[in-house]
Scaffold this motif. Structure first.
Motif, mmCIF file in Angstrom:
data_model
loop_
_atom_site.group_PDB
_atom_site.id
_atom_site.type_symbol
_atom_site.label_atom_id
_atom_site.label_comp_id
_atom_site.label_asym_id
_atom_site.label_seq_id
_atom_site.Cartn_x
_atom_site.Cartn_y
_atom_site.Cartn_z
ATOM 1 N N CYS A 35 102.312 78.101 17.114
ATOM 2 C CA CYS A 35 101.972 79.280 17.915
ATOM 3 C C CYS A 35 102.311 79.030 19.389
ATOM 4 N N THR B 193 100.563 82.991 25.676
ATOM 5 C CA THR B 193 100.956 83.431 27.003
ATOM 6 C C THR B 193 100.005 82.828 28.036
ATOM 7 N N VAL C 201 100.871 88.387 18.035
ATOM 8 C CA VAL C 201 102.146 89.109 17.960
ATOM 9 C C VAL C 201 103.037 88.352 16.989
ATOM 10 N N VAL C 202 103.610 89.062 16.027
ATOM 11 C CA VAL C 202 104.559 88.446 15.100
ATOM 12 C C VAL C 202 105.956 88.585 15.706
ATOM 13 N N PRO C 203 106.571 87.496 16.136
ATOM 14 C CA PRO C 203 107.906 87.594 16.750
ATOM 15 C C PRO C 203 108.957 87.985 15.716
ATOM 16 N N ARG D 8 98.229 87.709 24.824
ATOM 17 C CA ARG D 8 98.930 87.592 23.552
ATOM 18 C C ARG D 8 99.381 86.165 23.232
ATOM 19 N N TYR D 9 99.604 85.967 21.947
ATOM 20 C CA TYR D 9 100.238 84.728 21.492
ATOM 21 C C TYR D 9 101.159 85.070 20.320
ATOM 22 N N ASP D 10 102.231 84.304 20.189
ATOM 23 C CA ASP D 10 103.179 84.482 19.093
ATOM 24 C C ASP D 10 102.721 83.700 17.871
ATOM 25 N N TRP D 11 102.780 84.369 16.728
ATOM 26 C CA TRP D 11 102.412 83.772 15.440
ATOM 27 C C TRP D 11 103.540 84.061 14.452
ATOM 28 N N PRO D 12 104.447 83.104 14.230
ATOM 29 C CA PRO D 12 105.613 83.368 13.385
ATOM 30 C C PRO D 12 105.268 83.396 11.904
#
Length: 284
Positions: A105, A108, A132-134, A202-206
């Protein structure tokens, strides 16, 4: 000459990492680029069962951590167990607030400071940032993720996948992390819906890439919830997510028929062949 002990930080960020050399660098760089955390913060990376350079990559962030004012500890464990890694990180942590972050993950800048701000209470509190799903490489994963993000759980407050945090009062809700699959759901369900809060940062969660990987991760996710239902049946009553009615599902399907088709295909594949509980990179 005695050296004054360093005061305990306000926040400990615990990152369990198993064979994550391709991800851990971006994860740590993002955390260390965070806005200042009131009261200070520390990073604890627990490399568990690694057969790659995860620990070495993490140790390479010692100088950036000092420059950013963060403590950094890297713990190596031979056993590849996420619950074991979480427990080892907790045992080494000094912060009153604890954030548990997956190694893939990317947060931001404002996430950590915002979590500490909402957790500075005497009452038990569970917090999450906004996932957020990138954009995925696989078209199937993009379609699945697009539909999945419209489902009730993904839209609930602080769903907790990839990142969740608790304050000191909240951490007393459970002891050691049990040896179960869904550690994030286990912790989230220790709290009633009104005790959970989500910050807008937010943070990215692939997500897993491709149909086979999606099926494998989804199968593990379903097994994890079934395990909680069997071992801790009272917890599921605390979920608090909205129910998806048949008309609501039909509306989602009409708005995104391709995403719906992929989601149904994955669901049917999961039901046809149940797998075991081996560790799988958790993006479902």
């Amino acid at each position: 000459m005695l050296t004054a002990a360093r005061p305990a930080p306000a926040l400990s960020v615990i990152i369990p990492a198993s064979n994550e050399e391709g991800w851990i660098g971006r994860c740590l760089a993002a955390v260390l680029a965070s806005d200042p955390v009131p009261g200070g913060a520390e990073l604890i990376v627990v490399a568990n069962g690694c057969r790659d350079a995860t620990a070495e990559v993490a140790r390479g962030f010692a100088a950036p951590a000092r420059a950013a004012g963060w403590g950094l500890m890297v713990i190596e464990r031979a056993e590849g167990s996420k619950p074991g890694a979480l427990n080892a990180g907790d045992a080494a942590a000094h912060g009153a607030c604890r954030a548990y972050l997956d190694a893939d993950c990317v947060v931001t800048r404002g996430v950590m400071a915002a979590l500490v701000q909402v957790l500075t209470e005497d009452v038990p509190r569970y917090a999450g940032a906004t996932p957020v799903v990138p954009r995925a490489r696989s078209a199937l994963t993009r379609a699945y993720g697009r539909f999945w993000q419209r489902l009730p759980f993904a839209r609930s407050v602080a769903p907790g996948y990839g990142l969740f945090a608790v304050n000191a009062a909240g951490r007393t809700r459970w002891g050691d992390f049990p040896r179960i699959i869904s550690d994030d759901s286990f912790v989230r369900l220790q709290f009633l819906p009104e005790e959970r809060v989500q910050v807008p940062d937010r943070y990215d969660w692939p997500m897993a890439e491709g149909f086979a990987a999606l099926v494998k991760v989804r199968r593990r996710q379903d097994a994890g919830m079934a395990e909680i239902a069997a071992l801790h049946p009272g917890l599921l009553a605390r979920e608090g997510k909205a129910r998806l009615s048949l008309p609501g599902l039909a509306g989602l399907a009409l708005r995104d028929p391709v995403g719906f088709g992929v989601y149904v295909g994955v669901s049917l594949a999961v039901r046809r062949k149940r797998g075991g509980g081996e560790f799988t990179r958790g993006r479902s």
